[in-house]
Design an enzyme around this catalytic site. Structure first.
Site, PDB file in Angstrom:
ATOM      1  N   LEU A 135     -16.409  -1.348  11.999  1.00 31.02           N
ATOM      2  CA  LEU A 135     -17.338  -0.949  10.942  1.00 31.02           C
ATOM      3  C   LEU A 135     -16.545  -0.908   9.648  1.00 31.02           C
ATOM      4  O   LEU A 135     -15.362  -0.561   9.649  1.00 31.02           O
ATOM      5  CB  LEU A 135     -17.927   0.441  11.223  1.00 31.02           C
ATOM      6  CG  LEU A 135     -18.831   0.589  12.445  1.00 31.02           C
ATOM      7  CD1 LEU A 135     -19.261   2.054  12.590  1.00 31.02           C
ATOM      8  CD2 LEU A 135     -20.045  -0.312  12.358  1.00 31.02           C
ATOM      9  N   ASP A 136     -17.197  -1.252   8.544  1.00 33.33           N
ATOM     10  CA  ASP A 136     -16.530  -1.154   7.253  1.00 33.33           C
ATOM     11  C   ASP A 136     -16.104   0.291   6.997  1.00 33.33           C
ATOM     12  O   ASP A 136     -16.693   1.236   7.533  1.00 33.33           O
ATOM     13  CB  ASP A 136     -17.465  -1.606   6.128  1.00 33.33           C
ATOM     14  CG  ASP A 136     -17.846  -3.067   6.242  1.00 33.33           C
ATOM     15  OD1 ASP A 136     -17.072  -3.840   6.841  1.00 33.33           O
ATOM     16  OD2 ASP A 136     -18.919  -3.434   5.729  1.00 33.33           O
ATOM     17  N   LYS A 137     -15.118   0.448   6.151  1.00 31.66           N
ATOM     18  CA  LYS A 137     -14.589   1.776   5.835  1.00 31.66           C
ATOM     19  C   LYS A 137     -15.704   2.759   5.492  1.00 31.66           C
ATOM     20  O   LYS A 137     -15.733   3.895   5.987  1.00 31.66           O
ATOM     21  CB  LYS A 137     -13.600   1.675   4.675  1.00 31.66           C
ATOM     22  CG  LYS A 137     -13.100   3.018   4.147  1.00 31.66           C
ATOM     23  CD  LYS A 137     -12.190   2.846   2.948  1.00 31.66           C
ATOM     24  CE  LYS A 137     -11.768   4.198   2.382  1.00 31.66           C
ATOM     25  NZ  LYS A 137     -10.915   4.055   1.180  1.00 31.66           N
TER      26      LYS A 137
ATOM     27  N   ARG B  31     -24.878  -5.995   4.651  1.00 30.84           N
ATOM     28  CA  ARG B  31     -24.749  -5.822   3.200  1.00 30.84           C
ATOM     29  C   ARG B  31     -25.083  -7.113   2.466  1.00 30.84           C
ATOM     30  O   ARG B  31     -25.796  -7.113   1.445  1.00 30.84           O
ATOM     31  CB  ARG B  31     -23.339  -5.352   2.869  1.00 30.84           C
ATOM     32  CG  ARG B  31     -22.983  -4.017   3.502  1.00 30.84           C
ATOM     33  CD  ARG B  31     -21.483  -3.725   3.486  1.00 30.84           C
ATOM     34  NE  ARG B  31     -20.968  -3.623   2.128  1.00 30.84           N
ATOM     35  CZ  ARG B  31     -19.676  -3.522   1.831  1.00 30.84           C
ATOM     36  NH1 ARG B  31     -18.766  -3.531   2.811  1.00 30.84           N
ATOM     37  NH2 ARG B  31     -19.299  -3.411   0.576  1.00 30.84           N
TER      38      ARG B  31
END
Length: 345
Positions: A173-175, A278
């Site tokens: 997962l992205d930060k 996104r």
């Protein structure tokens, strides 16, 4: 099917029960080998190396290490040619040049180390664990974040996981994205989970808040390839595969609710491309709230991209038993929904 819902506490179960991840085995081996004092190596450039790039020529001085590690040393000023420090990796060496390389620990080589941190483990058995990752936590060491990552926390939580490539991390997962991740605790489980993800049999669903009210069909399937943005290599974009490198990507987006300024949607991944939700949300005119990289702006106190991985389902990699997990959004996400007058159904 067993379903587990995280209500803010750790649940531990004692029920019994291929590809690029293998590169991380070498990274861990290097980390162990470099947990020692520096070592100086030197040798003249052989005729067969004449005209080679400096970084490539130096790999002959340290054949047991990766070229990536050698490049880090060059950048750090640990390489010399004829007694002169050179930090340009593309410098062409000549036959007879005296190469010198100081083998020493770099931030990257020290990345695979345990660091105690609070982990929200909502499920664990002998083969896997499911983590509810908070926003702000980097998953895997990378430039700018060689420590303090989920990987470091996993190594502290479960020392045996050091024997598994990438500490068992099979997806990321992205930060600034919160939510559920599955982690393998042994190589058998890791190989099976990697194959399941590649075969698209792992179900991953997200809640997202996008700018502007939703209009049109209640469900939209965005089938648009994703690759590096040709105008900005630091971000991703929907690309034309006839003109740019990229990979097919599909996201099903289900409308859940509208406010004057935003919409709440549920996103189902069919592929797992970098920044997929996104990019796809921005491509249809609904950039995620606070996602500055893709055109979003902070809203009503939300300062990170409004994206939460709330549901994860897959077959157990060893027993084959169907498993499903859900985690409610964290407080910042819920506060945003409340301020917008949106609720979860």
């Amino acid at each position: 099917m067993k379903t587990f819902v995280d209500q803010g506490k750790t649940i531990i179960s004692t029920d019994p029960a291929a590809h690029d991840v293998l590169n991380d085995v070498h990274e861990q081996d290097e980390a162990e080998a470099l947990a020692q004092d520096s070592e100086l190596r030197a040798a003249p450039v052989a005729l067969a190396q004449h005209g080679e790039r400096l970084d490539r020529a130096l790999t002959f001085l340290a054949p047991e290490f990766s070229r990536s590690y050698v490049q880090q040393l060059v950048d750090a000023g640990a390489a010399q040619v004829n007694g002169r420090v050179l930090s340009k990796q593309s410098h062409k060496v000549k036959v007879g040049d005296l190469l010198q390389l100081e083998l020493r620990a770099t931030p990257q080589s020290q990345a695979f180390k345990p660091e105690a941190m609070a982990l929200d483990v909502i499920y664990q058995d002998a083969h896997l664990m499911v983590i509810n990752k908070p926003a702000g936590l980097v998953v895997h060491p990378a430039p700018g974040n060689w420590s303090g990552t989920l990987l470091n926390g996993l190594l502290a939580h479960d020392p045996e996981i050091a024997q598994v490539p990438r500490a068992g991390i099979v997806h990321r997962l992205d930060k600034d994205t919160s939510g559920l991740m599955v982690v393998a605790r042994n190589r058998l489980a890791m190989d099976a989970l990697v194959q399941a993800i590649a075969a698209r049999t792992v179900s991953r669903q997200y809640l997202a808040v996008g700018h502007k009210p939703w209009s049109g069909a209640a469900m939209v399937s965005v089938n648009a390839p994703i690759g590096r943005d040709p105008r900005n290599r630091l971000r991703m974009a929907v690309v034309d595969l006839l003109k740019n490198a990229g990979k097919t990507a599909q996201t099903d987006i289900h409308f859940m609710g509208n406010s004057v300024d935003a919409c709440l949607v549920r996103c189902v991944l069919h592929t797992g491309r970098t920044h997929q939700i996104r990019v796809h949300m921005a491509s249809i005119g609904h950039a995620l709230v606070a996602d500055a990289v893709y055109g979003g702006n902070p809203l009503l106190g939300m300062q990170r991209q409004a994206l939460h991985a709330f549901r994860l389902a897959f077959a157990h990699p060893v027993s084959g038993e169907p498993l499903a997990f859900e985690a409610p959004p964290p407080s910042d996400f819920l506060d945003l929904l409340g301020a917008l007058g949106l609720g979860l159904q």
